[in-house]
Design a protein around this motif. Structure first.
Motif, PDB file in Angstrom:
ATOM      1  N   ARG A 167      40.230  38.111  44.693  1.00  0.00           N
ATOM      2  CA  ARG A 167      41.540  38.034  44.022  1.00  0.00           C
ATOM      3  C   ARG A 167      42.678  37.695  44.995  1.00  0.00           C
ATOM      4  O   ARG A 167      43.859  37.732  44.621  1.00  0.00           O
ATOM      5  CB  ARG A 167      41.869  39.352  43.312  1.00  0.00           C
ATOM      6  CG  ARG A 167      40.827  39.839  42.337  1.00  0.00           C
ATOM      7  CD  ARG A 167      40.620  38.891  41.163  1.00  0.00           C
ATOM      8  NE  ARG A 167      41.795  38.768  40.333  1.00  0.00           N
ATOM      9  CZ  ARG A 167      42.089  37.714  39.567  1.00  0.00           C
ATOM     10  NH1 ARG A 167      41.261  36.691  39.534  1.00  0.00           N
ATOM     11  NH2 ARG A 167      43.180  37.694  38.837  1.00  0.00           N
ATOM     12  N   MET A 168      42.332  37.393  46.252  1.00  0.00           N
ATOM     13  CA  MET A 168      43.364  37.157  47.272  1.00  0.00           C
ATOM     14  C   MET A 168      44.267  35.966  46.953  1.00  0.00           C
ATOM     15  O   MET A 168      45.473  36.028  47.150  1.00  0.00           O
ATOM     16  CB  MET A 168      42.707  36.931  48.643  1.00  0.00           C
ATOM     17  CG  MET A 168      42.272  38.198  49.318  1.00  0.00           C
ATOM     18  SD  MET A 168      43.672  39.267  49.643  1.00  0.00           S
ATOM     19  CE  MET A 168      44.511  38.266  50.859  1.00  0.00           C
ATOM     20  N   LYS A 169      43.671  34.893  46.442  1.00  0.00           N
ATOM     21  CA  LYS A 169      44.466  33.692  46.130  1.00  0.00           C
ATOM     22  C   LYS A 169      45.547  34.028  45.097  1.00  0.00           C
ATOM     23  O   LYS A 169      46.682  33.565  45.195  1.00  0.00           O
ATOM     24  CB  LYS A 169      43.555  32.588  45.560  1.00  0.00           C
ATOM     25  CG  LYS A 169      42.800  31.791  46.598  1.00  0.00           C
ATOM     26  CD  LYS A 169      43.538  30.470  46.842  1.00  0.00           C
ATOM     27  CE  LYS A 169      43.003  29.661  47.988  1.00  0.00           C
ATOM     28  NZ  LYS A 169      42.537  30.344  49.170  1.00  0.00           N
ATOM     29  N   GLU A 229      48.334  35.931  46.720  1.00  0.00           N
ATOM     30  CA  GLU A 229      49.160  35.039  47.542  1.00  0.00           C
ATOM     31  C   GLU A 229      50.112  34.189  46.703  1.00  0.00           C
ATOM     32  O   GLU A 229      51.158  33.762  47.171  1.00  0.00           O
ATOM     33  CB  GLU A 229      48.267  34.133  48.403  1.00  0.00           C
ATOM     34  CG  GLU A 229      47.710  34.867  49.618  1.00  0.00           C
ATOM     35  CD  GLU A 229      46.445  34.215  50.178  1.00  0.00           C
ATOM     36  OE1 GLU A 229      46.159  33.058  49.819  1.00  0.00           O
ATOM     37  OE2 GLU A 229      45.755  34.896  50.963  1.00  0.00           O
ATOM     38  N   SER A 230      49.742  33.956  45.435  1.00  0.00           N
ATOM     39  CA  SER A 230      50.599  33.118  44.583  1.00  0.00           C
ATOM     40  C   SER A 230      51.820  33.902  44.059  1.00  0.00           C
ATOM     41  O   SER A 230      52.749  33.320  43.523  1.00  0.00           O
ATOM     42  CB  SER A 230      49.793  32.562  43.408  1.00  0.00           C
ATOM     43  OG  SER A 230      49.493  33.613  42.506  1.00  0.00           O
ATOM     44  N   LEU A 231      51.810  35.218  44.230  1.00  0.00           N
ATOM     45  CA  LEU A 231      52.951  36.028  43.763  1.00  0.00           C
ATOM     46  C   LEU A 231      54.052  35.994  44.820  1.00  0.00           C
ATOM     47  O   LEU A 231      53.784  35.828  46.007  1.00  0.00           O
ATOM     48  CB  LEU A 231      52.532  37.485  43.525  1.00  0.00           C
ATOM     49  CG  LEU A 231      51.361  37.711  42.576  1.00  0.00           C
ATOM     50  CD1 LEU A 231      51.087  39.206  42.443  1.00  0.00           C
ATOM     51  CD2 LEU A 231      51.643  37.109  41.216  1.00  0.00           C
ATOM     52  N   ARG A 232      55.272  36.168  44.346  1.00  0.00           N
ATOM     53  CA  ARG A 232      56.369  36.172  45.329  1.00  0.00           C
ATOM     54  C   ARG A 232      56.836  37.597  45.583  1.00  0.00           C
ATOM     55  O   ARG A 232      57.874  38.033  45.089  1.00  0.00           O
ATOM     56  CB  ARG A 232      57.488  35.266  44.836  1.00  0.00           C
ATOM     57  CG  ARG A 232      56.996  33.818  44.843  1.00  0.00           C
ATOM     58  CD  ARG A 232      57.906  32.904  44.126  1.00  0.00           C
ATOM     59  NE  ARG A 232      59.195  32.799  44.786  1.00  0.00           N
ATOM     60  CZ  ARG A 232      60.206  32.134  44.259  1.00  0.00           C
ATOM     61  NH1 ARG A 232      60.091  31.565  43.086  1.00  0.00           N
ATOM     62  NH2 ARG A 232      61.350  32.057  44.904  1.00  0.00           N
ATOM     63  N   LEU A 264      50.162  42.041  35.916  1.00  0.00           N
ATOM     64  CA  LEU A 264      49.936  40.870  35.060  1.00  0.00           C
ATOM     65  C   LEU A 264      48.963  39.884  35.720  1.00  0.00           C
ATOM     66  O   LEU A 264      48.182  39.221  35.044  1.00  0.00           O
ATOM     67  CB  LEU A 264      51.267  40.168  34.738  1.00  0.00           C
ATOM     68  CG  LEU A 264      52.180  40.937  33.776  1.00  0.00           C
ATOM     69  CD1 LEU A 264      53.510  40.213  33.603  1.00  0.00           C
ATOM     70  CD2 LEU A 264      51.514  41.142  32.415  1.00  0.00           C
ATOM     71  N   ALA A 265      49.015  39.818  37.069  1.00  0.00           N
ATOM     72  CA  ALA A 265      48.122  38.906  37.787  1.00  0.00           C
ATOM     73  C   ALA A 265      46.708  39.483  37.887  1.00  0.00           C
ATOM     74  O   ALA A 265      45.780  38.783  38.306  1.00  0.00           O
ATOM     75  CB  ALA A 265      48.683  38.637  39.177  1.00  0.00           C
ATOM     76  N   LYS A 266      46.559  40.760  37.547  1.00  0.00           N
ATOM     77  CA  LYS A 266      45.255  41.457  37.598  1.00  0.00           C
ATOM     78  C   LYS A 266      44.583  41.295  38.963  1.00  0.00           C
ATOM     79  O   LYS A 266      43.384  41.022  39.043  1.00  0.00           O
ATOM     80  CB  LYS A 266      44.326  40.914  36.506  1.00  0.00           C
ATOM     81  CG  LYS A 266      44.811  41.173  35.087  1.00  0.00           C
ATOM     82  CD  LYS A 266      43.623  41.057  34.138  1.00  0.00           C
ATOM     83  CE  LYS A 266      43.990  41.245  32.702  1.00  0.00           C
ATOM     84  NZ  LYS A 266      44.478  40.061  32.027  1.00  0.00           N
ATOM     85  N   CYS A 267      45.382  41.430  40.031  1.00  0.00           N
ATOM     86  CA  CYS A 267      44.762  41.245  41.345  1.00  0.00           C
ATOM     87  C   CYS A 267      44.467  42.566  42.060  1.00  0.00           C
ATOM     88  O   CYS A 267      43.782  42.565  43.077  1.00  0.00           O
ATOM     89  CB  CYS A 267      45.600  40.317  42.228  1.00  0.00           C
ATOM     90  SG  CYS A 267      47.290  40.805  42.371  1.00  0.00           S
ATOM     91  N   ALA A 268      44.963  43.699  41.543  1.00  0.00           N
ATOM     92  CA  ALA A 268      44.741  44.969  42.245  1.00  0.00           C
ATOM     93  C   ALA A 268      43.615  45.765  41.586  1.00  0.00           C
ATOM     94  O   ALA A 268      43.533  45.852  40.367  1.00  0.00           O
ATOM     95  CB  ALA A 268      46.024  45.785  42.246  1.00  0.00           C
ATOM     96  N   SER A 269      42.762  46.357  42.432  1.00  0.00           N
ATOM     97  CA  SER A 269      41.689  47.214  41.897  1.00  0.00           C
ATOM     98  C   SER A 269      42.155  48.665  41.801  1.00  0.00           C
ATOM     99  O   SER A 269      41.568  49.470  41.082  1.00  0.00           O
ATOM    100  CB  SER A 269      40.444  47.102  42.770  1.00  0.00           C
ATOM    101  OG  SER A 269      40.765  47.296  44.141  1.00  0.00           O
TER     102      SER A 269
END
Ligand code: ADP
Ligand code: MG
Length: 337
Positions: A285-287, A290-293, A211-216
């Motif tokens: 997308r690192m920030k 980092e915002s995920l728990r 959902l955060a779309k942070c992984a490639s």
């Protein structure tokens, strides 16, 4: 009680009752020629299946039936987690040898259903057979995801950072302990064995990452870190470097590896079935990550050259060969638990 006293259809009815769970999405569940489910028009369907064969994937001397049922569900749910999806429906096929009691099969479905229920996944069908040679389980899980949230193995790019959830190597050490049978029953031993016989699929974490779309790219660790990272690299046309002192190891593993006279890293790199998530994150997308728990550890970097390297704490760089379970390849071959 003997299964023959119930017969195939009596057994199916028992399975249906033990996993009963209603949902408006299931139009027809167990009992017809095929199950019928409603899917949201905006969703993609995810489908995954896994075979578990006695003497290949498990040994009944090392597991109880409820744990085997749990694990049969877990390994499939983990594949849905690795895509960033939501599991919805499940099919289970079992082949039962004559020596297995009704209580054993009921125990299997108790463990199986408890994990499915936890993830709101409904058993909608399957098949039941006798077996002339060992207990056989095949589980299929159907899940869903929006197109923009699906995470494949093929999106890793040079410069992306490599992350893993949880700790690695516990399951492999747990199996080794079960096989050796002589390390006692302390808390550390129990932790490692539990991670082997009752792995936890990282559905919630996979979903957050999606959902955060942070992984490639993403994969679950079923074969072993080196092997599963090589799957990401092969699919993405890249290589990777891993930092050996960054790989997350549990206290239980570090203590027990000493007793087993083995380097804990060996289990983390080469033994599978941890069912943690391995994924790559572009620096931009690192920030968001980092915002995920979620308990994640950065363990490496994606590189341009097409193989894997391991960098030691002192900076020594060596080629890392993918080792892990491979059913048909002699050099990588080892028996699963
Ligand atoms: P068929 O003859 O069409 O194969 P079966 O008699 O094998 O049907 O199965 C009857 C119903 O029970 C079907 O809905 C099937 O999906 C379900 N079923 C059979 N075995 C299992 C099982 N092990 N787990 C879940 N559902 C099962
Ligand atoms: Mg059938």
């Amino acid at each position: 009680m003997r299964i023959s006293s119930l017969g195939e259809f009596g057994l199916i009815e028992k399975i249906r009752k033990s996993s009963e769970c209603s949902s408006p999405a299931v139009v027809l569940g167990i009992g017809d020629d095929a199950a019928v489910m409603k899917m949201a028009a905006s969703s993609l369907l995810l489908a995954t299946t896994d075979l578990l064969i006695e003497h290949v994937h498990f040994d009944l001397a090392f597991t109880d039936f409820p744990s085997l049922g749990w694990k049969s569900a877990a390994v499939n749910l983990s594949d849905i987690a690795a895509m960033g999806g939501i599991p919805r429906f499940c099919l289970s096929s079992i082949a039962i040898p004559s020596g297995i009691s009704l209580e054993a099969v009921s125990g299997f479905y108790r463990g199986f259903s408890s994990l499915l229920r936890f993830h709101n996944t409904i058993l909608v069908g399957g098949d039941t057979s006798s077996s002339k040679n060992g207990f056989v389980v095949s589980v299929t899980v159907l899940g869903e995801s929006k197109k923009e949230n699906v995470i494949s193995r093929s999106g890793a790019k040079q410069g992306d950072r490599v992350f893993v959830t949880g700790t690695l190597g516990d399951s492999g050490a747990g199996l080794e302990i079960l096989k050796s049978g002589h390390l006692g029953r302390g808390a550390d031993i129990k932790n490692l064995i539990k991670r082997h016989i009752r792995p936890v699929p990282r559905i919630e974490w996979g979903r957050q990452i999606a959902l955060a779309k942070c992984a490639s790219s993403m994969i679950d660790i079923s074969d072993g870190l080196s092997s599963d990272l090589s799957h990401i690299c092969d699919a993405s046309g890249v290589g990777a470097v891993l930092f050996s002192d960054k790989i997350p190891l549990s206290k239980s593993l570090i203590k027990t590896a000493k007793q087993l006279d083995e380097n804990p890293l060996h289990y983390a790199l080469s033994s599978g079935e941890d069912y943690e998530l391995l994924f790559t994150v572009p620096s931009a997308r690192m920030k968001t990550l980092e915002s995920l728990r979620i308990p994640v550890t950065e363990i490496g970097k994606i590189t341009k050259e097409s193989n894997l390297h391991l960098v030691s704490a002192t900076g020594r760089k060596t080629v890392l060969k993918p080792t892990g379970y491979n059913h048909f390849k002699g050099s990588m071959d080892r028996k699963k638990g």
